[in-house]
Design a protein around this motif. Sequence first.
Motif, PDB file in Angstrom:
ATOM      1  N   ASN A  19       0.829  -1.208   0.000  1.00 11.08           N
ATOM      2  CA  ASN A  19       0.000   0.000   0.000  1.00 11.08           C
ATOM      3  C   ASN A  19       0.861   1.256   0.000  1.00 11.08           C
ATOM      4  O   ASN A  19       0.566   2.226  -0.711  1.00 11.08           O
ATOM      5  CB  ASN A  19      -0.950   0.009   1.198  1.00 11.08           C
ATOM      6  CG  ASN A  19      -2.040  -1.030   1.090  1.00 11.08           C
ATOM      7  OD1 ASN A  19      -2.335  -1.534   0.009  1.00 11.08           O
ATOM      8  ND2 ASN A  19      -2.637  -1.379   2.208  1.00 11.08           N
ATOM      9  N   GLU A  20       1.913   1.246   0.793  1.00 15.03           N
ATOM     10  CA  GLU A  20       2.805   2.412   0.838  1.00 15.03           C
ATOM     11  C   GLU A  20       3.549   2.570  -0.492  1.00 15.03           C
ATOM     12  O   GLU A  20       3.751   3.687  -0.961  1.00 15.03           O
ATOM     13  CB  GLU A  20       3.797   2.282   1.998  1.00 15.03           C
ATOM     14  CG  GLU A  20       4.503   3.558   2.318  1.00 15.03           C
ATOM     15  CD  GLU A  20       3.575   4.702   2.710  1.00 15.03           C
ATOM     16  OE1 GLU A  20       3.871   5.851   2.309  1.00 15.03           O
ATOM     17  OE2 GLU A  20       2.567   4.474   3.406  1.00 15.03           O
ATOM     18  N   LEU A  21       3.930   1.464  -1.111  1.00 19.70           N
ATOM     19  CA  LEU A  21       4.568   1.514  -2.425  1.00 19.70           C
ATOM     20  C   LEU A  21       3.632   2.164  -3.440  1.00 19.70           C
ATOM     21  O   LEU A  21       4.059   3.009  -4.241  1.00 19.70           O
ATOM     22  CB  LEU A  21       4.944   0.100  -2.874  1.00 19.70           C
ATOM     23  CG  LEU A  21       5.624  -0.028  -4.224  1.00 19.70           C
ATOM     24  CD1 LEU A  21       7.028   0.570  -4.179  1.00 19.70           C
ATOM     25  CD2 LEU A  21       5.687  -1.493  -4.648  1.00 19.70           C
ATOM     26  N   CYS A  22       2.364   1.810  -3.391  1.00 25.55           N
ATOM     27  CA  CYS A  22       1.366   2.417  -4.292  1.00 25.55           C
ATOM     28  C   CYS A  22       1.247   3.915  -4.042  1.00 25.55           C
ATOM     29  O   CYS A  22       1.155   4.701  -4.993  1.00 25.55           O
ATOM     30  CB  CYS A  22       0.014   1.737  -4.121  1.00 25.55           C
ATOM     31  SG  CYS A  22      -0.027   0.034  -4.702  1.00 25.55           S
ATOM     32  N   LYS A  23       1.270   4.329  -2.772  1.00 22.89           N
ATOM     33  CA  LYS A  23       1.205   5.755  -2.445  1.00 22.89           C
ATOM     34  C   LYS A  23       2.424   6.493  -2.983  1.00 22.89           C
ATOM     35  O   LYS A  23       2.304   7.596  -3.533  1.00 22.89           O
ATOM     36  CB  LYS A  23       1.123   5.955  -0.931  1.00 22.89           C
ATOM     37  CG  LYS A  23      -0.190   5.587  -0.318  1.00 22.89           C
ATOM     38  CD  LYS A  23      -0.142   5.809   1.184  1.00 22.89           C
ATOM     39  CE  LYS A  23      -1.323   5.199   1.882  1.00 22.89           C
ATOM     40  NZ  LYS A  23      -1.192   5.298   3.351  1.00 22.89           N
ATOM     41  N   LEU A  24       3.604   5.889  -2.829  1.00 24.16           N
ATOM     42  CA  LEU A  24       4.830   6.526  -3.321  1.00 24.16           C
ATOM     43  C   LEU A  24       4.790   6.677  -4.844  1.00 24.16           C
ATOM     44  O   LEU A  24       5.197   7.709  -5.378  1.00 24.16           O
ATOM     45  CB  LEU A  24       6.057   5.716  -2.887  1.00 24.16           C
ATOM     46  CG  LEU A  24       6.365   5.752  -1.393  1.00 24.16           C
ATOM     47  CD1 LEU A  24       7.403   4.691  -1.032  1.00 24.16           C
ATOM     48  CD2 LEU A  24       6.828   7.132  -0.966  1.00 24.16           C
TER      49      LEU A  24
ATOM     50  N   VAL B  18       2.787   1.886 -10.543  1.00 23.14           N
ATOM     51  CA  VAL B  18       3.523   1.068  -9.578  1.00 23.14           C
ATOM     52  C   VAL B  18       4.563   0.218 -10.294  1.00 23.14           C
ATOM     53  O   VAL B  18       5.698   0.088  -9.825  1.00 23.14           O
ATOM     54  CB  VAL B  18       2.558   0.183  -8.755  1.00 23.14           C
ATOM     55  CG1 VAL B  18       3.324  -0.771  -7.859  1.00 23.14           C
ATOM     56  CG2 VAL B  18       1.620   1.044  -7.945  1.00 23.14           C
ATOM     57  N   LYS B  19       4.213  -0.347 -11.439  1.00 24.32           N
ATOM     58  CA  LYS B  19       5.182  -1.209 -12.127  1.00 24.32           C
ATOM     59  C   LYS B  19       6.404  -0.419 -12.597  1.00 24.32           C
ATOM     60  O   LYS B  19       7.502  -0.962 -12.644  1.00 24.32           O
ATOM     61  CB  LYS B  19       4.534  -1.976 -13.283  1.00 24.32           C
ATOM     62  CG  LYS B  19       4.075  -1.146 -14.455  1.00 24.32           C
ATOM     63  CD  LYS B  19       3.457  -2.054 -15.494  1.00 24.32           C
ATOM     64  CE  LYS B  19       3.018  -1.294 -16.720  1.00 24.32           C
ATOM     65  NZ  LYS B  19       2.462  -2.190 -17.728  1.00 24.32           N
ATOM     66  N   GLN B  20       6.247   0.850 -12.890  1.00 28.44           N
ATOM     67  CA  GLN B  20       7.402   1.670 -13.262  1.00 28.44           C
ATOM     68  C   GLN B  20       8.299   1.908 -12.049  1.00 28.44           C
ATOM     69  O   GLN B  20       9.530   1.835 -12.154  1.00 28.44           O
ATOM     70  CB  GLN B  20       6.966   3.003 -13.853  1.00 28.44           C
ATOM     71  CG  GLN B  20       8.140   3.864 -14.313  1.00 28.44           C
ATOM     72  CD  GLN B  20       7.697   5.182 -14.922  1.00 28.44           C
ATOM     73  OE1 GLN B  20       6.542   5.339 -15.333  1.00 28.44           O
ATOM     74  NE2 GLN B  20       8.597   6.136 -14.989  1.00 28.44           N
ATOM     75  N   LEU B  21       7.696   2.159 -10.897  1.00 25.13           N
ATOM     76  CA  LEU B  21       8.485   2.345  -9.682  1.00 25.13           C
ATOM     77  C   LEU B  21       9.217   1.057  -9.332  1.00 25.13           C
ATOM     78  O   LEU B  21      10.402   1.085  -8.975  1.00 25.13           O
ATOM     79  CB  LEU B  21       7.597   2.798  -8.524  1.00 25.13           C
ATOM     80  CG  LEU B  21       8.304   3.039  -7.192  1.00 25.13           C
ATOM     81  CD1 LEU B  21       9.460   4.025  -7.346  1.00 25.13           C
ATOM     82  CD2 LEU B  21       7.313   3.526  -6.151  1.00 25.13           C
TER      83      LEU B  21
ATOM     84  N   LYS C 156      12.169   5.827   2.111  1.00 20.87           N
ATOM     85  CA  LYS C 156      11.315   6.960   1.742  1.00 20.87           C
ATOM     86  C   LYS C 156      10.523   7.468   2.939  1.00 20.87           C
ATOM     87  O   LYS C 156      10.366   8.678   3.124  1.00 20.87           O
ATOM     88  CB  LYS C 156      10.378   6.598   0.586  1.00 20.87           C
ATOM     89  CG  LYS C 156      11.076   6.437  -0.738  1.00 20.87           C
ATOM     90  CD  LYS C 156      11.687   7.753  -1.163  1.00 20.87           C
ATOM     91  CE  LYS C 156      12.321   7.668  -2.510  1.00 20.87           C
ATOM     92  NZ  LYS C 156      12.962   8.926  -2.915  1.00 20.87           N
ATOM     93  N   LEU C 157      10.038   6.560   3.768  1.00 20.00           N
ATOM     94  CA  LEU C 157       9.304   6.968   4.960  1.00 20.00           C
ATOM     95  C   LEU C 157      10.227   7.672   5.960  1.00 20.00           C
ATOM     96  O   LEU C 157       9.846   8.672   6.562  1.00 20.00           O
ATOM     97  CB  LEU C 157       8.622   5.767   5.613  1.00 20.00           C
ATOM     98  CG  LEU C 157       7.448   5.180   4.840  1.00 20.00           C
ATOM     99  CD1 LEU C 157       6.963   3.896   5.496  1.00 20.00           C
ATOM    100  CD2 LEU C 157       6.318   6.178   4.720  1.00 20.00           C
TER     101      LEU C 157
END
Length: 72
Positions: free
Chosen positions: A24-29, A37-40, A64-65
Amino acid sequence: MRKYSVEIAHRHATSISLEEEFYNELCKLASEQNIPVKQLITEIDLTRTQTNLSSAIRLYVLNKLLEKISNP
């Protein structure tokens, strides 16, 4: 922990295992950077020093957090 199927750099599909909170945090970033998301995940994959992509993603999210906490 859940498995997520992802495509890295339009090259190949793989799966990652992440706790839902990390995903979920990855999606927010990704959303904050206005990228999919797949690009990140691809960017994390290209710059990682860990052999395990799931671990690299967790460390990316953690860092990042920590940056956000240090630089409010």
